[in-house]
Design a protein around this motif. Sequence first.
Motif, PDB file in Angstrom:
ATOM      1  N   PRO A  28      -0.940   9.536  -7.195  1.00 22.02           N
ATOM      2  CA  PRO A  28      -1.177   9.546  -5.243  1.00 22.02           C
ATOM      3  C   PRO A  28      -1.835  10.230  -4.790  1.00 22.02           C
ATOM      4  CG  PRO A  28       1.397   8.717  -6.750  1.00 22.02           C
ATOM      5  CD  PRO A  28       1.088   9.342  -7.571  1.00 22.02           C
ATOM      6  N   GLY A  63      -4.892   5.551  -7.770  1.00 27.72           N
ATOM      7  CA  GLY A  63      -3.763   6.310  -7.885  1.00 27.72           C
ATOM      8  C   GLY A  63      -3.320   5.963  -6.007  1.00 27.72           C
ATOM      9  N   ILE A  64      -3.804   3.991  -6.242  1.00 27.76           N
ATOM     10  CA  ILE A  64      -3.203   3.496  -4.452  1.00 27.76           C
ATOM     11  C   ILE A  64      -2.338   2.706  -4.835  1.00 27.76           C
ATOM     12  CG2 ILE A  64      -4.500   2.177  -2.255  1.00 27.76           C
ATOM     13  CD1 ILE A  64      -7.166   4.046  -3.373  1.00 27.76           C
TER      14      ILE A  64
END
Length: 488
Positions: A28, A63-64
């Motif tokens: 993240p 990474g979302i």
Amino acid sequence: MTDSPASLAALEARVRHDLLTLNWRARPWLPPRTHAGQPVVDVLIIGAGQAGLAASMALAQQGIAAVLLDRAPRDHEGPWATTARMDTLRSPKELTGPALGVPSLTFRAWFEAQWGAAAWEALDKIPRLQWMDYLRWYRRVTEADVRNEHEVLAVHPRTNGLVEVDVRSPVGAATWWARRVVLATGRDGLGGPQIPPFMDGLPPAARGRLWAHSSDVFDYRTLAGKRVGVVGMGSSAMDSAGTALECGAASVDLIARRAAMPTVNKSKGSGVPGLTQGHHGLPDAWKWRIRHYINATQVPPPRGSTLRVSRHTHAHFHFGCAVQQVAQVGDALHVATSQGTFAFDFLVLATGFAIDWAQKPEFAPFAHQVRLWGERHVPAPGEEDRELFDSPDLGPTFEFREKTPGACPGLAHIHCFCYPAALSHGTVSGDIPAISDGARRLASGIAGLLYAEDVEHHFAALQAYAEPELLGDEWTPADTAQRILPPT
């Protein structure tokens, strides 16, 4: 692989390892936000069918983390187990759908893990309910964060870079805040069933009792022994007619305005990677010309779906019968056409869908601000097309654009990842063949937009970054004077 079915548990272990080796769930990197004391969701996806699931998985690769809201009960998202009535999918079984390039996530891998390679070779088309089972499995192994029985009541783009979403769930009403909202709302994503004007004379109570649209939730077993009419001759018409016949309808008459059945699926001829990747960059006239041509030539129903109907001797195909008026006479409907009047106990409208914002009241806060293609492009004579005229003019990340610049500043934070995106982006936002391509385009675009919004934060993080690569004990400074030539 041998013909012995492998273990589904083994496949799931393979999925986990594949995602691990691909570093799929990237670290993240977005700064957490709150608003009015509430956490802000980075991406809120409305709809947890195959498009929503694919979008969620593609975002995870970036990474979302996304949250998906769906009004349906768990395992009943999308049309497959509710309103779809085909026996099998229309797409070839080899298409990889939402797998996003991961072999272990494909339908084929899931199927072979349970029934083996020989069963796969013997399979013609994918059974509809089996596809739903696969999507349920896909949701589980991709760990999609789906909130079922969450009905979206209103979507409000705000000027502070956030979108306010009013939601009703079994625990009550709540307001969600998101940086980006994705509408993964399916074939009727910006509207609903297309009900022709010839139905205007019927009372509202007649719907469900004397007639239904092919997309309505309806128990076809109630048609046993009845005279059934079907308006339309496309795929949904065949699915409805076949279901009615198999449920014991006394007769089924299919009525079409067209003079003959189309036999060539022109949309298949457009399904090449170049168009999938290049449609969005085409000049406006070419985008319109291609989509209008497919609409005008009409897509025929699949051969299997048509044979499903025609094998019944009490199925009747009528061409050149334009419906003029439908009237209730007692407990029946009289359907007046250009060739005469039919009498039916029940009528099914297989008349497709319309982009009709009035049928999506949850989008009313911004609907009138959306720029349409009809306001962007004037088609050549003979290429007029209502569906294309009403289609939203979308940006490169499926984002809505303002009709009047500056009138709705937050509108671009809402992304249209459903069928009405086809004119702007091609068929990459709903149908099985290119859903992964569309999901990757959406996710990579959103990642870039979020980074640009937070560039000051990321630059500050860059400046503050202080993790050393070297500790200073990896070398010994040399005595330079001992290594150079003496002065002359």
